[in-house]
Design a protein around this motif. Structure first.
Motif, PDB file in Angstrom:
ATOM      1  N   ALA A 134     -22.277 -78.755  39.699  1.00 51.61           N
ATOM      2  CA  ALA A 134     -22.473 -77.898  38.526  1.00 51.61           C
ATOM      3  C   ALA A 134     -23.938 -77.722  38.141  1.00 51.61           C
ATOM      4  O   ALA A 134     -24.393 -76.593  37.918  1.00 51.61           O
ATOM      5  N   PRO A 135     -24.757 -78.791  38.050  1.00 49.98           N
ATOM      6  CA  PRO A 135     -26.164 -78.560  37.688  1.00 49.98           C
ATOM      7  C   PRO A 135     -26.951 -77.804  38.741  1.00 49.98           C
ATOM      8  O   PRO A 135     -27.880 -77.068  38.401  1.00 49.98           O
ATOM      9  N   ILE A 136     -26.592 -77.938  40.016  1.00 54.75           N
ATOM     10  CA  ILE A 136     -27.279 -77.193  41.072  1.00 54.75           C
ATOM     11  C   ILE A 136     -26.989 -75.709  40.950  1.00 54.75           C
ATOM     12  O   ILE A 136     -27.902 -74.864  41.027  1.00 54.75           O
ATOM     13  N   PHE A 137     -25.727 -75.354  40.726  1.00 58.00           N
ATOM     14  CA  PHE A 137     -25.347 -73.949  40.591  1.00 58.00           C
ATOM     15  C   PHE A 137     -25.970 -73.352  39.333  1.00 58.00           C
ATOM     16  O   PHE A 137     -26.400 -72.187  39.328  1.00 58.00           O
ATOM     17  N   ALA A 138     -26.034 -74.140  38.266  1.00 53.25           N
ATOM     18  CA  ALA A 138     -26.668 -73.660  37.031  1.00 53.25           C
ATOM     19  C   ALA A 138     -28.153 -73.400  37.253  1.00 53.25           C
ATOM     20  O   ALA A 138     -28.705 -72.404  36.759  1.00 53.25           O
ATOM     21  N   GLU A 139     -28.814 -74.274  37.981  1.00 51.18           N
ATOM     22  CA  GLU A 139     -30.238 -74.095  38.257  1.00 51.18           C
ATOM     23  C   GLU A 139     -30.488 -72.845  39.096  1.00 51.18           C
ATOM     24  O   GLU A 139     -31.448 -72.097  38.855  1.00 51.18           O
ATOM     25  N   LEU A 140     -29.622 -72.581  40.057  1.00 53.21           N
ATOM     26  CA  LEU A 140     -29.739 -71.365  40.872  1.00 53.21           C
ATOM     27  C   LEU A 140     -29.553 -70.122  40.010  1.00 53.21           C
ATOM     28  O   LEU A 140     -30.249 -69.115  40.210  1.00 53.21           O
ATOM     29  N   SER A 141     -28.618 -70.178  39.072  1.00 55.86           N
ATOM     30  CA  SER A 141     -28.396 -69.016  38.203  1.00 55.86           C
ATOM     31  C   SER A 141     -29.610 -68.742  37.321  1.00 55.86           C
ATOM     32  O   SER A 141     -29.929 -67.582  37.038  1.00 55.86           O
ATOM     33  N   LEU A 142     -30.299 -69.786  36.887  1.00 56.31           N
ATOM     34  CA  LEU A 142     -31.494 -69.599  36.068  1.00 56.31           C
ATOM     35  C   LEU A 142     -32.637 -68.986  36.877  1.00 56.31           C
ATOM     36  O   LEU A 142     -33.455 -68.232  36.345  1.00 56.31           O
ATOM     37  N   LYS A 143     -32.693 -69.304  38.164  1.00 54.99           N
ATOM     38  CA  LYS A 143     -33.785 -68.816  39.003  1.00 54.99           C
ATOM     39  C   LYS A 143     -33.541 -67.403  39.527  1.00 54.99           C
ATOM     40  O   LYS A 143     -34.484 -66.602  39.625  1.00 54.99           O
ATOM     41  N   TYR A 144     -32.291 -67.060  39.860  1.00 56.33           N
ATOM     42  CA  TYR A 144     -32.030 -65.839  40.626  1.00 56.33           C
ATOM     43  C   TYR A 144     -31.200 -64.800  39.892  1.00 56.33           C
ATOM     44  O   TYR A 144     -30.979 -63.710  40.430  1.00 56.33           O
ATOM     45  N   ASN A 145     -30.691 -65.089  38.711  1.00 52.18           N
ATOM     46  CA  ASN A 145     -29.895 -64.087  38.006  1.00 52.18           C
ATOM     47  C   ASN A 145     -30.751 -62.877  37.631  1.00 52.18           C
ATOM     48  O   ASN A 145     -31.859 -63.016  37.098  1.00 52.18           O
ATOM     49  N   CYS A 146     -30.246 -61.678  37.940  1.00 52.96           N
ATOM     50  CA  CYS A 146     -30.940 -60.440  37.590  1.00 52.96           C
ATOM     51  C   CYS A 146     -29.888 -59.333  37.464  1.00 52.96           C
ATOM     52  O   CYS A 146     -28.688 -59.601  37.516  1.00 52.96           O
ATOM     53  N   LEU A 147     -30.345 -58.062  37.321  1.00 56.50           N
ATOM     54  CA  LEU A 147     -29.402 -56.964  37.108  1.00 56.50           C
ATOM     55  C   LEU A 147     -28.448 -56.779  38.284  1.00 56.50           C
ATOM     56  O   LEU A 147     -27.289 -56.433  38.103  1.00 56.50           O
TER      57      LEU A 147
END
Length: 304
Positions: free
Chosen positions: A174-187
């Motif tokens: 869960a924390p790894i996936f959350a960290e990826l979402s913070l880095k790569y989430n965009c439109l």
């Protein structure tokens, strides 16, 4: 060398460990992992325990107990080679320490063994590991919303995690996936999660088996327009997951997150969406979903 590496890792994460020890789950796990050491070394308790030492010192470990503890250390070191997060390292230590405590207590006294085993069962039922509650850019789907959301815009790429709350691997990831979402989430690149322990129909539609024997949890699917482009872990012919490390580096590399993120950053800069090609158009044939092959087979039969 493995012992030195483990010691250095422990020192590096020591501030984080201190924070976790304030949580009831980790504090109780630590106490239960050290239970036999405490009982064997505590004055007033250890005098009543039997011992196989030649000097009859019941407050010191005998050779068989030392052998069990050495064996425990070897198993933990082997298991932690594949561990990625600190949660997984601690989980392995707590799990095998409790198993060793059960063996040690039963060896000393049957009543102590039964008492400790009962405490372990009560702890397992009443005390659950803490769920990740940190920052994230993740949308949580239900059975009724996942298909509509994934098919809403064919230009948007989704990385969806199929998980279950009861799975320790999912909790560690869960924390790894959350960290990826913070880095790569965009439109054009979004992250989602769906609990297939709660929504079993979603697991069937997307061909993710929640059984612990298949070891498919967690599963990551890269989708665009509701179509599957790729998934990890892959499955063998028997439907069991092929071993794959869910580290941040592996996910970035396998799913080409850097390339996808740079491509979709153009959307945030105001470029026309029509200028961006979809991943489905550029994906190689082997990465295309299996559904296409299933649809083509009836057409070939009709031609015959």
């Amino acid at each position: 060398m493995g012992l030195i590496r483990g010691l250095l890792s422990t020192l590096y994460y020591l501030p984080t460990v201190y924070k976790w020890l304030y949580r009831p789950y980790y504090l109780l796990s630590l106490l239960m992992s050290l239970a036999f050491l405490i009982v064997r070394s505590c004055p007033g308790l250890c005098e009543h325990l039997p011992s196989q030492r030649e000097d009859d010192n019941s407050c010191a470990f005998d050779w068989r107990e030392v052998e069990i503890l050495m064996f425990l250390s070897a198993i933990v070191m082997m298991k932690n080679r594949r561990a990625i997060t600190l949660e997984q390292h601690l989980g392995n230590i707590f799990l095998f320490s409790k198993v060793a405590n059960v063996v040690l207590f039963f060896r000393v006294d049957l009543r102590l063994g039964l008492l400790y085993l009962t405490l372990c069962v009560v702890f397992l039922i009443t005390c659950k590991p803490p769920i990740y509650m940190g920052p994230e850019y993740i949308k949580y789907f239900s059975d009724s919303t996942i298909d509509e959301e994934l098919q809403r815009d064919g230009r948007v790429t989704w990385i969806v995690e199929f998980y279950a709350n009861w799975s320790p691997d999912c909790q560690s990831f869960a924390p790894i996936f959350a960290e990826l979402s913070l880095k790569y989430n965009c439109l054009g690149l979004k992250f989602g999660k769906v609990d297939i322990g709660q929504y079993g129909a979603v697991a069937e539609r997307y061909k993710v088996n929640p059984s612990p024997l298949c070891k498919q949890l967690p599963s990551l699917l890269l989708l665009q327009g509701g179509r599957e482009i790729m998934r990890r872990p892959l499955l063998d012919k028997k439907g069991r997951a092929i071993g794959w490390s869910f580290s941040e580096e592996n996910i970035i590399q396998e799913f080409n997150l850097n390339e996808i993120f740079q491509r979709y950053k153009k959307l945030s800069k105001g470029e026309k969406p029509e200028e961006l090609k979809t991943l489905l158009q550029e994906a190689p044939e082997e990465e295309q979903p299996h559904e296409e092959e299933e649809e083509e087979e009836p057409e070939s039969k009709k031609d015959k």
